[in-house]
Design a protein around this motif. Sequence first.
Motif, mmCIF file in Angstrom:
data_model
loop_
_atom_site.group_PDB
_atom_site.id
_atom_site.type_symbol
_atom_site.label_atom_id
_atom_site.label_comp_id
_atom_site.label_asym_id
_atom_site.label_seq_id
_atom_site.Cartn_x
_atom_site.Cartn_y
_atom_site.Cartn_z
ATOM 1 N N UNK A 328 -9.488 22.473 -14.103
ATOM 2 C CA UNK A 328 -10.147 22.698 -12.287
ATOM 3 C C UNK A 328 -11.112 21.794 -11.114
ATOM 4 N N UNK A 329 -10.883 20.773 -12.449
ATOM 5 C CA UNK A 329 -11.992 19.818 -11.061
ATOM 6 C C UNK A 329 -10.496 19.555 -10.233
ATOM 7 N N UNK A 330 -9.560 19.577 -9.901
ATOM 8 C CA UNK A 330 -8.384 19.216 -9.451
ATOM 9 C C UNK A 330 -8.005 20.369 -8.212
ATOM 10 N N UNK A 331 -9.231 21.729 -8.477
ATOM 11 C CA UNK A 331 -8.910 22.855 -6.969
ATOM 12 C C UNK A 331 -10.014 22.137 -6.244
ATOM 13 N N UNK A 332 -9.582 21.588 -5.301
ATOM 14 C CA UNK A 332 -10.829 20.897 -3.801
ATOM 15 C C UNK A 332 -10.922 22.290 -3.223
ATOM 16 N N UNK A 333 -11.751 21.683 -2.048
ATOM 17 C CA UNK A 333 -12.456 23.344 -1.596
ATOM 18 C C UNK A 333 -11.939 24.496 -1.015
ATOM 19 N N UNK A 372 -1.885 33.421 -3.069
ATOM 20 C CA UNK A 372 -1.369 32.660 -4.438
ATOM 21 C C UNK A 372 -0.424 32.400 -4.171
ATOM 22 N N UNK A 373 0.692 32.703 -3.580
ATOM 23 C CA UNK A 373 1.501 31.703 -3.241
ATOM 24 C C UNK A 373 1.565 30.903 -2.621
ATOM 25 N N UNK A 374 0.471 30.206 -1.603
ATOM 26 C CA UNK A 374 -0.155 29.620 -1.202
ATOM 27 C C UNK A 374 -0.830 28.257 -2.059
ATOM 28 N N UNK A 375 -1.098 29.086 -2.992
ATOM 29 C CA UNK A 375 -1.767 27.915 -3.607
ATOM 30 C C UNK A 375 -1.026 27.274 -4.874
ATOM 31 N N UNK A 376 0.074 28.555 -4.829
ATOM 32 C CA UNK A 376 1.182 27.486 -5.970
ATOM 33 C C UNK A 376 0.731 26.095 -5.030
ATOM 34 N N UNK A 377 1.897 26.526 -4.077
ATOM 35 C CA UNK A 377 3.045 25.485 -3.154
ATOM 36 C C UNK A 377 1.826 24.106 -3.212
ATOM 37 N N UNK A 378 0.028 24.502 -2.547
ATOM 38 C CA UNK A 378 -0.619 23.402 -2.796
ATOM 39 C C UNK A 378 -0.903 23.080 -3.935
ATOM 40 N N UNK A 379 -1.080 23.127 -5.105
ATOM 41 C CA UNK A 379 -1.527 22.715 -5.646
ATOM 42 C C UNK A 379 -0.583 21.823 -6.665
ATOM 43 N N UNK A 380 0.905 22.688 -6.517
ATOM 44 C CA UNK A 380 1.915 21.450 -7.287
ATOM 45 C C UNK A 380 2.079 20.879 -6.281
ATOM 46 N N UNK A 381 1.555 20.625 -4.789
ATOM 47 C CA UNK A 381 2.288 19.379 -4.589
ATOM 48 C C UNK A 381 1.395 18.256 -4.651
ATOM 49 N N UNK A 382 -0.517 18.234 -4.852
ATOM 50 C CA UNK A 382 -1.260 17.491 -5.369
ATOM 51 C C UNK A 382 -0.162 16.729 -6.454
ATOM 52 N N UNK A 383 0.867 17.265 -7.178
ATOM 53 C CA UNK A 383 0.704 16.395 -8.356
ATOM 54 C C UNK A 383 2.432 15.731 -8.855
ATOM 55 N N UNK A 384 3.031 16.322 -7.905
ATOM 56 C CA UNK A 384 4.833 15.947 -7.122
ATOM 57 C C UNK A 384 4.891 15.421 -6.121
ATOM 58 N N UNK A 385 6.152 15.155 -5.817
ATOM 59 C CA UNK A 385 6.296 14.316 -4.425
ATOM 60 C C UNK A 385 7.069 15.728 -4.006
ATOM 61 N N UNK A 386 7.412 15.737 -4.729
ATOM 62 C CA UNK A 386 8.647 17.006 -4.059
ATOM 63 C C UNK A 386 8.836 17.986 -5.490
ATOM 64 N N UNK A 387 9.765 19.064 -5.162
ATOM 65 C CA UNK A 387 10.062 20.134 -5.931
ATOM 66 C C UNK A 387 11.005 19.215 -7.384
ATOM 67 N N UNK A 388 10.740 19.402 -8.293
ATOM 68 C CA UNK A 388 11.294 19.139 -9.202
ATOM 69 C C UNK A 388 12.054 19.526 -9.833
ATOM 70 N N UNK A 389 13.722 18.757 -10.052
ATOM 71 C CA UNK A 389 14.927 20.100 -11.139
ATOM 72 C C UNK A 389 14.052 20.980 -11.777
ATOM 73 N N UNK A 390 13.550 20.820 -12.343
ATOM 74 C CA UNK A 390 12.935 21.937 -13.601
ATOM 75 C C UNK A 390 12.510 22.886 -12.971
ATOM 76 N N UNK A 391 11.744 22.707 -11.557
ATOM 77 C CA UNK A 391 10.545 23.803 -10.592
ATOM 78 C C UNK A 391 12.151 24.306 -9.694
ATOM 79 N N UNK A 392 12.656 23.496 -9.370
ATOM 80 C CA UNK A 392 14.100 23.821 -8.616
ATOM 81 C C UNK A 392 14.811 25.016 -9.036
#
Length: 413
Positions: A328-333, A372-392
Amino acid sequence: MSLLDINLHTRNNYKKIIIFTIPLSLFLVVIISNFVSGESQQFAELSRAFLHGQLNFLSPIGTYGQDPIFYHGKIFFGDGPFPAILLMPFMAVFNLFHAYFYQGHLQWLLVLGVLYFVYKLARKLTYSPEDSLILALGFTIGSAFLGVAAVPSSWLFAQVVTVFLLFWSLYEYYYQRRWWLIGIICGLTLLTRVTALPIILFFALELWQITDKTKKQKPIKYIQLFSPVIFGFILLGLYNFLRFHNPFNGGYSHQLQFSDSIESKSLGTFSLIHIPTNFFSAVLSAPLTVARDHTSWTLRFPYVTSNPNGISIFITSAYLLNLFTHKWSSFDKRARNLLVAILASAFMVLSFYGIGKDQYGYRYSLDFLPVLFLLFMIMYKKNHKSLTRGMKLLLLGSIIINFYLAWSFLFPN
């Protein structure tokens, strides 16, 4: 450049071609299907009525399953009027040539618009062009949106318009931030599907948290944001009054429906009592198995298929489960502001008496799924520079699985 580098570069290009061939081909199937279906053209018929200065249908639209509203000897439609207004100029031009403009003739452009907006939002979040296209395809044909994008019947057409408006407003916020235009888009959303309107909460919270030199202009920006929505409520009230002599009556009480819908609606159009049913459809419901016959549990191809009562968004969009891997702490404003809009819309959708039966996925989730999809893209980008092979693989796998499950819904025998 060495021969090895050339070979690697050529090999990578071939890989990209192979990776995108399947989803782009399936996306083309979605586009083509919009020109095949001509059923349930209520919004097209309503646009034709508007052009003749009427708010009621000029001819009967059918009975059970078509949701007609009978009032004082006339037939009306209960959904918001904007999709019909959107069709009016096209219908007017086609009428000049004694031709008919079907909803599918416009829907494919709206679907392309959704693909474009998702791609541009991903690029704004610094995803690469390749990753952005995968994300855009992941939403358009790797989610419940597939079920409405490929079938241009009236209820589904309205949801395509809604998704287009939601992504357009988010695109405008990230690229131009013209508050008057965001307000107009939110007003049009209200006139399409009121349960998608809570996206305005995100924009209002973002505006409230402005702390730079432009904060003195907040009152003007709030006026620009909310004035079109207030005007939209007035127009909707006037539309209802002219039809049913009551600005707060959308006509649902006069709607011809099947007995199960009537019984559910008798408990309240919006009520907490509907939440468990809708929650099950949205989160827990699974595809149906396909038995060999009515007396056997032995399965036959395709083994599983679409469930008309809905399929969990975590089956149709399994990649969304990634959101639960973040603290939860990783969710910014901004992320929390998005959550406020998502939860408000989800609450309205889940408390509605209907479950969107005869659908692919849980289609009412599309009132908040773009956010919700925009939120997914924002939060995923926080931990990854790009889509991993697994996410692709997960995104591309969702596209294939959704098409597999949805085939009998999209192309019934």
